[in-house]
Write a protein that holds these residues in place. Structure first.
Motif, PDB file in Angstrom:
ATOM      1  N   TYR A 198      26.474  39.904 -13.149  1.00 20.34           N
ATOM      2  CA  TYR A 198      27.885  39.795 -12.793  1.00 20.34           C
ATOM      3  C   TYR A 198      28.574  41.159 -12.693  1.00 20.34           C
ATOM      4  O   TYR A 198      29.563  41.305 -11.975  1.00 20.34           O
ATOM      5  CB  TYR A 198      28.603  38.929 -13.830  1.00 20.34           C
ATOM      6  CG  TYR A 198      30.104  38.899 -13.688  1.00 20.34           C
ATOM      7  CD1 TYR A 198      30.706  38.294 -12.589  1.00 20.34           C
ATOM      8  CD2 TYR A 198      30.929  39.498 -14.646  1.00 20.34           C
ATOM      9  CE1 TYR A 198      32.082  38.280 -12.445  1.00 20.34           C
ATOM     10  CE2 TYR A 198      32.305  39.486 -14.527  1.00 20.34           C
ATOM     11  CZ  TYR A 198      32.875  38.878 -13.420  1.00 20.34           C
ATOM     12  OH  TYR A 198      34.237  38.874 -13.278  1.00 20.34           O
ATOM     13  N   SER A 202      31.737  42.088 -10.411  1.00 19.95           N
ATOM     14  CA  SER A 202      33.058  42.363 -10.978  1.00 19.95           C
ATOM     15  C   SER A 202      33.667  43.619 -10.370  1.00 19.95           C
ATOM     16  O   SER A 202      34.870  43.669 -10.090  1.00 19.95           O
ATOM     17  CB  SER A 202      32.948  42.518 -12.499  1.00 19.95           C
ATOM     18  OG  SER A 202      34.184  42.887 -13.063  1.00 19.95           O
ATOM     19  N   ASP A 250      35.513  39.651 -19.215  1.00 25.60           N
ATOM     20  CA  ASP A 250      35.817  40.062 -17.841  1.00 25.60           C
ATOM     21  C   ASP A 250      35.891  38.843 -16.934  1.00 25.60           C
ATOM     22  O   ASP A 250      36.843  38.669 -16.157  1.00 25.60           O
ATOM     23  CB  ASP A 250      34.738  41.036 -17.352  1.00 25.60           C
ATOM     24  CG  ASP A 250      35.064  41.646 -15.992  1.00 25.60           C
ATOM     25  OD1 ASP A 250      35.449  40.887 -15.075  1.00 25.60           O
ATOM     26  OD2 ASP A 250      34.923  42.865 -15.835  1.00 25.60           O
ATOM     27  N   ALA A 251      34.877  37.960 -17.024  1.00 22.25           N
ATOM     28  CA  ALA A 251      34.832  36.762 -16.179  1.00 22.25           C
ATOM     29  C   ALA A 251      35.991  35.821 -16.506  1.00 22.25           C
ATOM     30  O   ALA A 251      36.636  35.265 -15.604  1.00 22.25           O
ATOM     31  CB  ALA A 251      33.496  36.054 -16.363  1.00 22.25           C
TER      32      ALA A 251
END
Length: 361
Positions: A198, A202, A250-251
């Motif tokens: 990811y 990001s 973050d996600a």
């Protein structure tokens, strides 16, 4: 309560979880705990600065110096020094080159005692690595011994008891290593691997988190350097939790931002996080209390470290001084002293006493 969970809060969540694990597992005052807690501290504070849009290079630089100090505590987190990229970028952009030089010198001062210690003990700056072999001292350990130590650490980290395993290719040792991973650690590992995938996504999706991405990238490098070298879980549980939590944060924050920007309410999502966090920590607190209640000699060992066990030992001599070595395995405990895990036939005293140290015959 604020209903504004940020990336730094996820790292805090991970840090609290790691602290609970420490109380569950601690058997000696080893350096792993301190190093990883300081890694959490640096990550939390630097991400918090980025989230608050702080552009003060000195603030970032101070935490970068702590990251440099971590190298002297645990070499497995050496790549944490990469967080220094953040203040370096600010200082270069502001053309504050003298200040940059001051911080570089401070970093050297912090690391210097550790490097001197390595030379005094082994003759090398970063033992068991022999790459920086620049000192010709009579007490220098044999390069062969250093190689054996390094290979054994790698092999043991991969789940093997034979030193030859250090040379096994990735496709061979990874299967053996995976078979030794517990369920909880496997979840942490999978979280980190998903986070690694990811991470570049990001960067493409969130161009406004440059400083946070540098910190995430630093933790990713720390995670990969451990995973590809000596991946014993005990060496890096803090790394797994720290990197996994920052990427999960973050996600999470990205999803919440997208929902808010589209006019949707995220109360359900935020409340769900609060409920999960509350239930989880309540469970860990109960488990910890049960552990404390059932622990023997709690009053004594809360103050003093529990002693090591005693083992059967055999005496032998080095330059007329009596040493002791274990009869079985390599366990020696505290007494008797001095002791070695095996008989060293290639060592002798540099002088007439232990204070002067050893050298190779």
């Amino acid at each position: 309560i604020k209903r504004n969970v940020k990336v730094s809060d996820f790292i805090r969540f991970g840090c609290i979880y790691y602290i609970f694990n420490i109380y569950d597992e601690m058997v000696s005052p080893e350096s792993d705990y301190f190093a990883f807690l300081m890694l959490f501290f640096v990550a939390i504070r630097m991400v918090e600065l980025a989230e608050d849009r702080v552009k003060d290079a000195d603030a970032y630089a101070m935490f970068s110096l702590i990251a440099i100090f971590l190298v002297t505590v645990k070499l497995s987190v050496a790549m944490a020094v990469l967080v220094a990229i953040v203040p370096i970028l600010f200082l270069v952009k502001e053309k504050r080159y003298k200040k940059l030089l001051v911080y570089v010198l401070l970093g050297i001062i912090i690391v210097a005692p550790y490097l001197c210690r390595g030379v005094l003990i082994s003759g090398y700056l970063l033992y068991p690595s022999t790459m920086l072999d620049i000192f010709n001292v009579d007490w220098k350990m044999s390069a062969t011994v250093a190689k054996v130590d390094s290979d054994f650490i790698i092999a043991y980290g991969r789940g093997y008891d034979v030193i030859d395993a250090a040379a096994y290719p990735f496709k061979v040792w990874i299967l053996k290593w995976i078979s030794t991973i517990g369920k909880t650690d496997m979840i942490l590992l999978m979280t980190c691997l998903v986070g690694a995938i990811y991470y570049p996504i990001s960067i493409l999706l969130r161009k406004d988190l440059r400083e946070v991405h540098i910190i995430e990238g630093t933790l990713l490098v720390v995670f990969l350097s451990w995973f590809l070298s000596a991946p014993l879980i005990r060496y890096a549980q803090g790394i797994l939790i720290c990197f996994g939590s920052i990427m999960a944060g973050d996600a999470y924050s990205f999803i919440c931002e997208k929902l808010k920007s589209s006019g949707r309410k995220v109360v359900i999502v935020e409340n769900l996080f609060s409920v999960i966090a509350s239930v989880f920590f309540s469970y860990k607190i109960v488990i910890l209390l049960m552990y404390i209640i059932n622990a023997g000699n709690l009053e004594e060992y809360a103050i003093n470290q529990q002693d090591y066990s005693s083992y059967e030992m055999n005496p032998y001599e080095i330059s007329g001084v009596t040493f002791y070595t274990s009869v079985e395995d390599d366990r020696t405990g505290y007494d008797p002293f001095p002791a070695t895990p095996y008989i060293n036939t290639n060592a002798k005293l540099r002088g007439d006493s232990l204070e002067e140290g050893f050298m190779s015959k």
